[in-house]
Write a protein that holds these residues in place. Structure first.
Motif, PDB file in Angstrom:
ATOM      1  N   PHE A 210      24.277  39.038  33.788  1.00 54.91           N
ATOM      2  CA  PHE A 210      24.370  38.984  35.252  1.00 54.91           C
ATOM      3  C   PHE A 210      24.751  37.585  35.731  1.00 54.91           C
ATOM      4  N   GLU A 211      24.066  36.561  35.228  1.00 53.65           N
ATOM      5  CA  GLU A 211      24.366  35.191  35.653  1.00 53.65           C
ATOM      6  C   GLU A 211      25.792  34.788  35.292  1.00 53.65           C
ATOM      7  N   GLN A 212      26.198  35.072  34.055  1.00 55.34           N
ATOM      8  CA  GLN A 212      27.552  34.722  33.625  1.00 55.34           C
ATOM      9  C   GLN A 212      28.594  35.357  34.531  1.00 55.34           C
ATOM     10  N   ALA A 213      28.411  36.645  34.812  1.00 56.68           N
ATOM     11  CA  ALA A 213      29.401  37.389  35.593  1.00 56.68           C
ATOM     12  C   ALA A 213      29.465  36.911  37.038  1.00 56.68           C
ATOM     13  N   VAL A 214      28.316  36.619  37.646  1.00 57.18           N
ATOM     14  CA  VAL A 214      28.317  36.156  39.038  1.00 57.18           C
ATOM     15  C   VAL A 214      28.961  34.777  39.139  1.00 57.18           C
ATOM     16  N   ILE A 215      28.723  33.920  38.161  1.00 57.59           N
ATOM     17  CA  ILE A 215      29.359  32.598  38.159  1.00 57.59           C
ATOM     18  C   ILE A 215      30.876  32.735  38.114  1.00 57.59           C
ATOM     19  N   ILE A 216      31.372  33.606  37.238  1.00 56.37           N
ATOM     20  CA  ILE A 216      32.820  33.833  37.145  1.00 56.37           C
ATOM     21  C   ILE A 216      33.352  34.436  38.439  1.00 56.37           C
ATOM     22  N   GLY A 217      32.621  35.411  38.998  1.00 59.27           N
ATOM     23  CA  GLY A 217      33.066  36.049  40.234  1.00 59.27           C
ATOM     24  C   GLY A 217      33.071  35.103  41.421  1.00 59.27           C
ATOM     25  N   ASP A 218      32.010  34.296  41.566  1.00 58.01           N
ATOM     26  CA  ASP A 218      31.974  33.298  42.638  1.00 58.01           C
ATOM     27  C   ASP A 218      33.152  32.337  42.523  1.00 58.01           C
ATOM     28  N   SER A 219      33.413  31.910  41.302  1.00 58.45           N
ATOM     29  CA  SER A 219      34.514  30.979  41.061  1.00 58.45           C
ATOM     30  C   SER A 219      35.849  31.611  41.435  1.00 58.45           C
ATOM     31  N   ALA A 220      36.013  32.893  41.115  1.00 59.97           N
ATOM     32  CA  ALA A 220      37.264  33.588  41.438  1.00 59.97           C
ATOM     33  C   ALA A 220      37.445  33.723  42.946  1.00 59.97           C
ATOM     34  N   LEU A 221      36.370  34.076  43.659  1.00 61.21           N
ATOM     35  CA  LEU A 221      36.453  34.172  45.120  1.00 61.21           C
ATOM     36  C   LEU A 221      36.772  32.818  45.731  1.00 61.21           C
ATOM     37  N   HIS A 222      36.176  31.779  45.181  1.00 60.71           N
ATOM     38  CA  HIS A 222      36.405  30.425  45.698  1.00 60.71           C
ATOM     39  C   HIS A 222      37.851  29.986  45.501  1.00 60.71           C
ATOM     40  N   THR A 223      38.504  30.514  44.448  1.00 59.80           N
ATOM     41  CA  THR A 223      39.901  30.138  44.187  1.00 59.80           C
ATOM     42  C   THR A 223      40.900  31.098  44.835  1.00 59.80           C
ATOM     43  N   GLY A 224      40.401  32.112  45.569  1.00 54.41           N
ATOM     44  CA  GLY A 224      41.331  32.949  46.328  1.00 54.41           C
ATOM     45  C   GLY A 224      41.327  34.436  46.034  1.00 54.41           C
ATOM     46  N   LEU A 225      40.464  34.920  45.127  1.00 53.35           N
ATOM     47  CA  LEU A 225      40.417  36.354  44.858  1.00 53.35           C
ATOM     48  C   LEU A 225      39.986  37.104  46.112  1.00 53.35           C
ATOM     49  N   ASN A 226      40.701  38.188  46.409  1.00 54.18           N
ATOM     50  CA  ASN A 226      40.368  39.025  47.550  1.00 54.18           C
ATOM     51  C   ASN A 226      39.283  40.019  47.135  1.00 54.18           C
ATOM     52  N   LEU A 227      38.141  39.970  47.806  1.00 52.91           N
ATOM     53  CA  LEU A 227      37.020  40.841  47.451  1.00 52.91           C
ATOM     54  C   LEU A 227      37.389  42.314  47.596  1.00 52.91           C
ATOM     55  N   HIS A 228      38.220  42.648  48.589  1.00 51.83           N
ATOM     56  CA  HIS A 228      38.642  44.042  48.777  1.00 51.83           C
ATOM     57  C   HIS A 228      39.421  44.530  47.556  1.00 51.83           C
ATOM     58  N   ASP A 229      40.281  43.680  47.000  1.00 56.03           N
ATOM     59  CA  ASP A 229      41.044  44.065  45.803  1.00 56.03           C
ATOM     60  C   ASP A 229      40.107  44.324  44.627  1.00 56.03           C
ATOM     61  N   LEU A 230      39.069  43.515  44.515  1.00 53.62           N
ATOM     62  CA  LEU A 230      38.108  43.686  43.425  1.00 53.62           C
ATOM     63  C   LEU A 230      37.330  44.987  43.587  1.00 53.62           C
ATOM     64  N   GLU A 231      36.900  45.285  44.814  1.00 49.39           N
ATOM     65  CA  GLU A 231      36.158  46.521  45.076  1.00 49.39           C
ATOM     66  C   GLU A 231      37.036  47.747  44.855  1.00 49.39           C
ATOM     67  N   LYS A 232      38.303  47.651  45.205  1.00 47.31           N
ATOM     68  CA  LYS A 232      39.243  48.755  44.994  1.00 47.31           C
ATOM     69  C   LYS A 232      39.443  49.014  43.503  1.00 47.31           C
ATOM     70  N   LEU A 233      39.561  47.956  42.727  1.00 49.36           N
ATOM     71  CA  LEU A 233      39.706  48.111  41.283  1.00 49.36           C
ATOM     72  C   LEU A 233      38.427  48.683  40.679  1.00 49.36           C
ATOM     73  N   GLN A 234      37.289  48.239  41.160  1.00 49.97           N
ATOM     74  CA  GLN A 234      36.014  48.752  40.668  1.00 49.97           C
ATOM     75  C   GLN A 234      35.921  50.260  40.870  1.00 49.97           C
ATOM     76  N   ALA A 235      36.361  50.756  42.018  1.00 53.54           N
ATOM     77  CA  ALA A 235      36.311  52.193  42.307  1.00 53.54           C
ATOM     78  C   ALA A 235      37.149  52.998  41.316  1.00 53.54           C
ATOM     79  N   SER A 236      38.245  52.406  40.833  1.00 60.17           N
ATOM     80  CA  SER A 236      39.109  53.121  39.886  1.00 60.17           C
ATOM     81  C   SER A 236      38.482  53.224  38.502  1.00 60.17           C
ATOM     82  N   PHE A 237      37.398  52.475  38.253  1.00 60.02           N
ATOM     83  CA  PHE A 237      36.706  52.519  36.968  1.00 60.02           C
ATOM     84  C   PHE A 237      35.444  53.389  37.038  1.00 60.02           C
TER      85      PHE A 237
END
Length: 369
Positions: A210-237
């Motif tokens: 959990f900690e590893q993944a949140v650190i990577i995710g926070d870092s990605a959002l901070h560098t410009g990842l769109n949260l909506h794109d991530l949630e959309k991809l999550q739904a496809s899985f």
């Protein structure tokens, strides 16, 4: 007949293409030149002392490169004997077969930088033929990766997966859409393929702690990842292994966390029975503005995570940065603010840290009442 043209050839033991020499002779003969071939003499390393060897490596090492292949060293005039000498006398570090870097470049690096060098070594050794994923893709995206092994992660369909790989390579079988792959030229490494940012974050969220993944995710959002794109991809899985874990990770992300330490601190704060603080709050002081990591403004309590990069990233000296921060902190204390300061070592004992925060929070709450 015009005078001679002297061509310097590499030292003995370095292969020279006969076809290339034939073309040179033919081309210069057409223009009435005759060629004089001279072998450059590089001192035999087995007869040299270590200081002379260091000078030879410094002189011949490919410019603006840290990690190099055997072929690049040979082309620069360092034959197999030189490489063997360098390894035996601690001048070279072998990342993997046929890939090296100067030992001082390896020895002086921080652990997370060594992880990136190991990945670079694999890319060079395999000529970039793989699609890197998971933690490896996160490193290539320049995300913050915490407490992860140096295992190389690649994704490949079943039919294209190699039959044999080394023990430090993990193969993830998956059918990748072309849109899931990015291809970039990385200086000093070459053309490299790895999973796109949303897929990389989701893969880590499905497999990492959990900690590893949140650190990577926070870092990605901070560098410009769109949260909506991530949630959309999550739904496809939906229904895939690890997707429930990924949902928890995605729901816990915050783009305002600027470092792995801040993310870990934020996750600890979320476990306390108190309201969560605001992140990256800019406060006005008598000597200028001061941006703090966490703040409970209603009770005038500030929590700062002191990571070393916080000071090294400033243009001024570390000493000057610390002095200016102390002046701003004193100004806020005079205005009634209280401070909690934590470091990396405190995160390793979360229960003790929680006690510290709760005591400071209750004291600040009582003072503000």
């Amino acid at each position: 007949m015009v005078g001679p043209v002297i061509l310097l050839l590499p030292s003995e033991g370095v292969p020279v293409s006969l076809r290339v020499l034939e073309l040179l002779v033919h081309r210069f003969a057409e223009k009435h030149f005759f060629l004089l071939f001279v072998r450059m003499r590089v001192p035999r390393l087995d007869a040299m002392d270590k200081v002379a060897a260091i000078q030879l490596f410094e002189r011949c090492w490919p410019r603006e490169r840290v990690v190099v292949t055997t072929r690049e060293l040979v082309n620069a005039g360092l034959d197999s004997r030189a490489i063997k000498f360098g390894l035996q006398h601690g001048l070279l570090h072998r990342l993997r077969r046929g890939v090296y870097l100067p030992m001082h470049q390896w020895r002086d690096r921080r652990p997370w930088d060594k992880d990136k060098l190991v990945l670079t070594g694999h890319i060079l050794a395999t000529n970039g033929q793989y699609v890197y994923s998971h933690f490896s893709a996160a490193r290539l995206h320049k995300l913050q990766v915490w407490d992860s092994s140096r295992l190389i992660h690649v994704s490949a369909p079943y039919r294209a997966a190699p039959s044999r790989t080394s023990q430090d390579v993990a193969i993830h079988f998956a059918t990748l859409d072309p849109r899931d792959i990015v291809q970039r030229f990385i200086p000093g490494t070459g053309l490299t393929k790895f999973t796109a940012l949303p897929r990389t974050v989701l893969q880590c969220a499905m497999t990492a702690t959990f900690e590893q993944a949140v650190i990577i995710g926070d870092s990605a959002l901070h560098t410009g990842l769109n949260l909506h794109d991530l949630e959309k991809l999550q739904a496809s899985f939906h229904g895939c292994r690890g997707i429930k874990r990924a949902r928890r990770v995605i729901n816990s992300l915050n783009a305002l966390s600027e470092s792995a330490g801040e993310t870990r601190t934020r996750l600890i704060l979320a476990e306390l029975p108190i309201e969560l603080p605001e992140l990256q709050v800019t406060l006005q002081t008598s000597i200028g503005t001061y941006r703090v990591d966490f703040a409970w403004q209603d009770i005038r309590l500030i929590l700062e995570f002191d990571g070393e990069t916080k000071y090294f990233e400033h243009a001024q000296s570390t000493e000057q940065a610390l002095l200016e921060e102390r002046e701003r902190e004193n100004s806020l204390i005079e205005d009634g603010w209280r401070f909690i300061r934590i470091k990396w070592k405190h995160l390793n004992n979360p229960e003790q840290l929680k006690d510290r925060i709760m005591k400071a929070y209750l004291a600040a709450q009582q003072a503000a009442a």
